[in-house]
Enzyme design. Sequence first.
Site, PDB file in Angstrom:
ATOM      1  CG  ASN A  92      -6.643   6.223   5.971  1.00  0.00           C
ATOM      2  OD1 ASN A  92      -7.567   5.916   5.206  1.00  0.00           O
ATOM      3  ND2 ASN A  92      -6.166   5.367   6.860  1.00  0.00           N
ATOM      4  N   GLY A 113      -1.480  -1.365  13.527  1.00  0.00           N
ATOM      5  CA  GLY A 113      -1.606  -2.757  13.098  1.00  0.00           C
ATOM      6  C   GLY A 113      -0.717  -3.057  11.900  1.00  0.00           C
ATOM      7  CB  THR A 114       0.103  -1.463   8.953  1.00  0.00           C
ATOM      8  OG1 THR A 114       0.155  -0.080   9.292  1.00  0.00           O
ATOM      9  CG2 THR A 114      -1.318  -1.860   8.654  1.00  0.00           C
ATOM     10  CD  GLU A 163      -9.299   3.103   7.915  1.00  0.00           C
ATOM     11  OE1 GLU A 163      -9.197   2.407   8.922  1.00  0.00           O
ATOM     12  OE2 GLU A 163      -8.466   3.075   6.986  1.00  0.00           O
ATOM     13  CB  SER A 187      -0.939  -0.081   1.207  1.00  0.00           C
ATOM     14  OG  SER A 187      -1.791   1.014   1.266  1.00  0.00           O
TER      15      SER A 187
HETATM   16  P1  NG1 Z   1      -2.491   1.290  11.390  1.00  0.00           P
HETATM   17  O1  NG1 Z   1      -1.055   1.151  11.008  1.00  0.00           O
HETATM   18  O2  NG1 Z   1      -3.079   0.118  12.155  1.00  0.00           O
HETATM   19  O3  NG1 Z   1      -2.747   2.622  12.015  1.00  0.00           O
HETATM   20  C1  NG1 Z   1      -3.134   2.066   8.922  1.00  0.00           C
HETATM   21  C2  NG1 Z   1      -4.194   3.125   8.930  1.00  0.00           C
HETATM   22  C3  NG1 Z   1      -5.546   2.437   8.962  1.00  0.00           C
HETATM   23  C4  NG1 Z   1      -5.704   1.446   7.823  1.00  0.00           C
HETATM   24  C5  NG1 Z   1      -4.512   0.500   7.788  1.00  0.00           C
HETATM   25  C6  NG1 Z   1      -4.515  -0.422   6.602  1.00  0.00           C
HETATM   26  C7  NG1 Z   1      -4.113   5.326   9.987  1.00  0.00           C
HETATM   27  C8  NG1 Z   1      -3.983   6.078  11.241  1.00  0.00           C
HETATM   28  N1  NG1 Z   1      -4.081   3.991  10.090  1.00  0.00           N
HETATM   29  O4  NG1 Z   1      -3.335   1.266  10.050  1.00  0.00           O
HETATM   30  O5  NG1 Z   1      -6.544   3.403   8.948  1.00  0.00           O
HETATM   31  O6  NG1 Z   1      -5.885   2.115   6.601  1.00  0.00           O
HETATM   32  O7  NG1 Z   1      -3.281   1.242   7.788  1.00  0.00           O
HETATM   33  O8  NG1 Z   1      -3.962   0.073   5.485  1.00  0.00           O
HETATM   34  O9  NG1 Z   1      -4.270   5.926   8.915  1.00  0.00           O
HETATM   35 ZN    ZN Z   2      -3.500   1.335   0.080  1.00  0.00          ZN
END
Ligand code: NG1
Ligand code: ZN
Length: 552
Positions: A386, A514-515, A384, A68
């Site tokens: 984002n 989470g990422t 979201e 991504s």
């Molecule tokens: P994490 O890294 O868990 O914050 C990010 C985005 C999520 C979602 C995931 C998957 C922010 C704050 N967090 O997750 O909204 O899009 O990546 O791609 O933007």
């Molecule tokens: Zn993406």
Amino acid sequence: MNEQQQSLLVQSASRFPPPQGIKLSYGTAGFRADASILQSTVFRIGILAALRSLKTGGAVIGLMITASHNKVSDNGVKVADPAGEMLTQDWEPFADSVANAPDPESLIQLIADFAKKEDIPLNGSKGATVLLGRDTRPSGESLVEAAKQGICSVIGAVGIDIGVVTTPQLHWIVRARNKDSKPSASELDYFDQVSTSFRCLIDLIPNKSQHGIGKLIVDCANGVGGEKLQVLKQKLNWSDVEIRNSGEQGVLNEQVGADYVQKDKVAPQGFGPPDVGVRCASLDGDADRLVYFTIIPNGNNRINLVDGDKILSLFALFIKDQLSILTDYTNEYQPRVGVVQTAYANGASTKYLNQLGLHVIFTPTGVKYLHEKAHEFDIGIYFEANGHGTILFSNRFLRWLEDKKSTEKSLEKQNAAMRLWAVSKLINQAVGDALSGLLLVEAILQHMGWSVEKWNELYHDLPSRQLKVKVADRTAVVTTNAETIVEKPPGIQEAITALTVKYPQGRCFVRPSGTEDVVRVYAEARTQEAADELATSVAKLVDQFLGFHVGM
Ligand code: NG1
Ligand code: ZN
């Protein structure tokens, strides 16, 4: 598991040894890591995808290679279920154990146990199909190869490589092949459907000639979105769109793309003073996120951000308008509209949506949670901040709409029904999709005759700041209440609250990503200075509680 299957798995698994000393987790969006350590994980997720296809009666399963918005040297893998949605959460623990099994023997034991428990036929008696897609990362090709090896080590399973696609395209195609009974659905069908429904929305604009809204420039994050938007541009004969950062020169996601623009609130590379006054948009590296912006005159690269919350608000407003044309209180069926956000949604957006009379619900971060919630409504709109989001329509509502399209006597009502129908065809029913989202924004702005400034005036964002803190162990942070309260480590929530109450309209929360291996801090307050100060002091707090303190 029969002997032939067992020996096939042993042979292939030994060619993909797992990286030593690294624990991977499926997280909110699949596995992501430096591409150099992902061969074994992707091979194993290839096996999982084949098992998922067997489990779902031979349905087509998707496997996407992408990281991504993350840097170009990273990569990742995620699985799409038959309806094109994210892999069912029930299988995530299996994904984790498969990825982390230390050797071929334990991997095969895990598979055998799981297949037995889930009643998955592992004797070649049933066929399985996995569609493979990848973004433009250089490591993508060899990872697709690893996934294919995994798929082929399940007897009866085939992997079909559909090449470079956006993440939402892969999900869309998987869904079309299973749900819409189009077994040979491809990218071409995707382009046809989104362009036809976009044209339909444009054709239904009343007094069209008055509604020119000028040029659009799209930053494609130097990713896959560039080439795909080019196809749409040609198909739609759309001369008012300029495609930038399409990947021919710059580096993927490096100072470009939706994540960069939204988090840092600055213009992406390649944009500058000549673009002042022009409507601009940014996609992320795999084109599942979308934000809009305009450049502030003499603003030193600063922008007015039009984020996912505002896209959501625009969509919600349009849908509400069309529904109010179509229904009144005498209707026996009142479609339920729901809006789903996360704690990252700007407080001003939630207030606006409430004022519109919409039902707003919060879930933890991660589109799988928002998507699931949105399914509970006839029209479920989720985004979201984002820029990842979409609109889901229930079958019941679509049947009702179908009927309205043909039986409504008033032309105005018929048109409203046609518009909603076109939205349901344009907007991706499987996952958030920057390209179809962009077309819907453009169609609605044209419909309303709105400039981007007018759209941005729907409400004024509260100033906010997002920071990330590297910590020794992010799993030490445990949250509750849609991630707005920290339960562990003890004491930290009280300290955050004590800081937050000092700021008028202050709101602040922290959660483990989470990422990425970080803890994220989000703060909102009446002024930018206050939001920055609050975020910085809470980041320090997180560091005190959880940072790398040698000797502690
Ligand atoms: P994490 O890294 O868990 O914050 C990010 C985005 C999520 C979602 C995931 C998957 C922010 C704050 N967090 O997750 O909204 O899009 O990546 O791609 O933007
Ligand atoms: Zn993406």
